[in-house]
Design a protein around this motif. Structure first.
Motif, short mmCIF file in Angstrom:
data_model
loop_
_atom_site.label_atom_id
_atom_site.label_comp_id
_atom_site.label_asym_id
_atom_site.label_seq_id
_atom_site.Cartn_x
_atom_site.Cartn_y
_atom_site.Cartn_z
N GLU A 214 0.83 -1.21 0.00
CA GLU A 214 0.00 0.00 0.00
C GLU A 214 0.86 1.26 0.00
OE1 GLU A 214 -3.24 0.24 -0.34
OE2 GLU A 214 -3.55 -1.93 -0.40
N ASP A 215 2.15 1.10 0.26
CA ASP A 215 3.08 2.24 0.31
C ASP A 215 4.09 2.10 -0.82
OD1 ASP A 215 4.36 4.53 1.09
OD2 ASP A 215 5.32 3.65 2.85
N ILE A 216 3.59 1.96 -2.04
CA ILE A 216 4.47 1.68 -3.19
C ILE A 216 5.38 2.87 -3.51
CG2 ILE A 216 2.81 2.48 -4.94
CD1 ILE A 216 5.16 -0.60 -5.20
N LEU A 217 4.93 4.10 -3.18
CA LEU A 217 5.78 5.26 -3.47
C LEU A 217 7.08 5.21 -2.68
CD1 LEU A 217 6.11 7.94 -4.98
CD2 LEU A 217 4.94 9.08 -3.08
N ARG A 218 7.01 4.70 -1.47
CA ARG A 218 8.24 4.56 -0.66
C ARG A 218 9.22 3.61 -1.35
NH1 ARG A 218 9.97 0.71 2.80
NH2 ARG A 218 7.96 -0.35 2.67
N LEU A 219 8.72 2.52 -1.90
CA LEU A 219 9.58 1.56 -2.59
C LEU A 219 10.11 2.15 -3.90
CD1 LEU A 219 7.44 -1.66 -2.01
CD2 LEU A 219 9.53 -0.98 -0.82
N GLN A 220 9.29 2.94 -4.57
CA GLN A 220 9.76 3.62 -5.78
C GLN A 220 10.88 4.60 -5.45
OE1 GLN A 220 5.73 4.97 -7.10
NE2 GLN A 220 6.39 4.21 -9.09
N HIS A 221 10.72 5.32 -4.34
CA HIS A 221 11.77 6.26 -3.93
C HIS A 221 13.06 5.53 -3.57
CE1 HIS A 221 8.94 9.85 -2.85
NE2 HIS A 221 9.28 9.83 -4.13
N GLN A 222 12.93 4.37 -2.93
CA GLN A 222 14.13 3.61 -2.56
C GLN A 222 14.88 3.15 -3.81
OE1 GLN A 222 13.03 0.41 0.09
NE2 GLN A 222 12.85 1.76 1.86
N LYS A 223 14.15 2.70 -4.82
CA LYS A 223 14.83 2.27 -6.04
C LYS A 223 15.40 3.46 -6.79
CE LYS A 223 14.59 -0.36 -10.27
NZ LYS A 223 13.81 -1.16 -11.23
N LEU A 224 14.64 4.55 -6.85
CA LEU A 224 15.13 5.73 -7.56
C LEU A 224 16.42 6.25 -6.92
CD1 LEU A 224 13.31 8.62 -9.16
CD2 LEU A 224 14.92 9.20 -7.36
N ALA A 225 16.50 6.21 -5.59
CA ALA A 225 17.70 6.69 -4.90
C ALA A 225 18.93 5.90 -5.33
CB ALA A 225 17.50 6.60 -3.39
N ILE A 226 18.78 4.58 -5.45
CA ILE A 226 19.89 3.74 -5.90
C ILE A 226 20.26 4.09 -7.34
CG2 ILE A 226 20.59 1.38 -6.46
CD1 ILE A 226 20.55 1.84 -3.49
N ASN A 227 19.24 4.20 -8.20
CA ASN A 227 19.49 4.52 -9.61
C ASN A 227 20.13 5.89 -9.79
OD1 ASN A 227 18.45 2.10 -10.54
ND2 ASN A 227 16.43 2.92 -11.01
N ALA A 228 19.77 6.84 -8.91
CA ALA A 228 20.29 8.20 -9.04
C ALA A 228 21.78 8.28 -8.70
CB ALA A 228 19.49 9.16 -8.15
N VAL A 229 22.30 7.26 -8.03
CA VAL A 229 23.74 7.19 -7.76
C VAL A 229 24.44 6.37 -8.84
CG1 VAL A 229 25.52 6.42 -6.14
CG2 VAL A 229 23.40 7.45 -5.28
N ILE A 230 23.95 5.15 -9.07
CA ILE A 230 24.66 4.22 -9.95
C ILE A 230 24.59 4.63 -11.41
CG2 ILE A 230 24.69 1.86 -10.84
CD1 ILE A 230 23.82 0.89 -8.08
N ASN A 231 23.40 4.97 -11.89
CA ASN A 231 23.22 5.16 -13.33
C ASN A 231 24.04 6.30 -13.93
OD1 ASN A 231 21.41 3.02 -13.06
ND2 ASN A 231 19.86 3.98 -14.35
#
Length: 306
Positions: free
Chosen positions: A173-190
């Motif tokens: 029910e809190d999918i935005l939190r999971l999206q933010h967690q993945k985006l944070a990783i991508n914003a460093v690595i990519n």
């Protein structure tokens, strides 16, 4: 049994199609006009064990949108809206599942399809395209689905066939939190791997220690501003774990830049910059400008909503 229609015949879309078909799920691929009139071949899926499997899917086109019962959109973030605009006959009851890197698209999709159940998906499965209709499943991971609008609330049952096919799928029910967690990783690595033309694992070399430290702090501060509660040390441990697990991989942004394709920088680093407001994010801004320069495009003027 509901047929899964997959929009986006790239690496991940084809791997998802293959994994669903292996579990006996009916799957169709929603193809673009350039595929019309061509023989629709079988997918050649290279599994994690290295075996080749031929996967048969049903081809369909935009005018058949009225037959779609479940739409899984696996395109680049910047392709989502244009790809969906042509599906004029899509039933209002059809759930639309958005699975892409970055954020900033959902509101536009809601404007296009205000009554459809709209679902966000996050997945850490790895996929690589090795040729026409030849894809390799490069890594197994978690997959999460969750509601973007109220109409999506009754569709948690979609995770059951996905879990059987992918090994893991859950509803949040809190999918935005999971999206933010993945985006944070991508914003460093990519952007770092793209700018330096390296594999993910090379980010752990001593020469990147300082920039990793500063960039991770910038991204983490913005995630806190957006409501995140993860501690900086926990985020850095999670980041290092992802880098280690994907050490031999090239990031999607690296591959896009290397092959002269448009990147998703506006929906990853751009999203971070857009939501920083008064927070200083100099490394993010520098990486954003550099990716745009190498893409041959001037940096876009940022708006307030990413």
């Amino acid at each position: 049994m509901t047929e899964w229609t997959i929009l986006g015949a790239g690496a991940l879309g084809c791997v998802m199609a293959g994994l669903l078909r292996r579990q006996g799920e009916p799957v169709s691929l929603l193809l673009s006009e350039r595929h019309r009139g061509h023989l629709h071949p079988s997918l050649d899926l290279i599994t994690l064990s290295g075996r080749h499997q031929l996967i048969h899917t049903r081809p369909c086109f935009a005018e058949q949108a009225g037959q779609i019962r479940c739409l899984l959109v696996v395109t680049k973030a910047y392709q989502v809206v244009e790809a969906l605009q042509g599906l004029h006959k899509l039933p209002e009851s059809t759930p639309i599942i958005l699975l892409h890197n970055g954020l900033g698209v959902a509101a536009q999709v809601q404007a296009l399809y205000p009554r459809n159940p709209l679902i966000a998906a996050v997945s850490s499965h790895g996929a690589m395209k090795e040729g026409d209709w030849l894809v390799r499943h490069t890594g197994k991971g978690e997959t999460w689905l969750g509601p973007i609008n109220a109409a999506a609330a009754g569709h948690a049952g979609l995770v059951s066939p996905l879990a059987a096919a992918l090994g893991h799928a859950q509803w949040s029910e809190d999918i935005l939190r999971l999206q933010h967690q993945k985006l944070a990783i991508n914003a460093v690595i990519n952007p770092l791997t793209a700018c330096h033309n390296i594999r993910n694992g090379q980010l752990l070399e001593p020469r990147f220690a300082d920039v990793l430290e500063q960039l991770s702090e910038e991204v983490h501060q913005v995630m806190l501003k957006l409501g995140g509660q993860e501690q900086l040390d926990d985020f850095r441990r999670r980041l290092h774990k992802v880098i280690e697990l994907t050490a031999t991989n090239y990031s999607s942004m690296h591959q896009d830049l290397a092959h002269g394709r448009r990147t998703e920088i506006d929906y990853i680093t751009g999203y971070v910059i857009n939501n920083a407001n008064e927070l200083p994010v100099p490394v993010c801004r520098q990486l954003y400008r550099e990716i745009q320069r190498r893409s041959g495009k001037p940096p876009r003027r940022r708006t307030s909503n990413g």
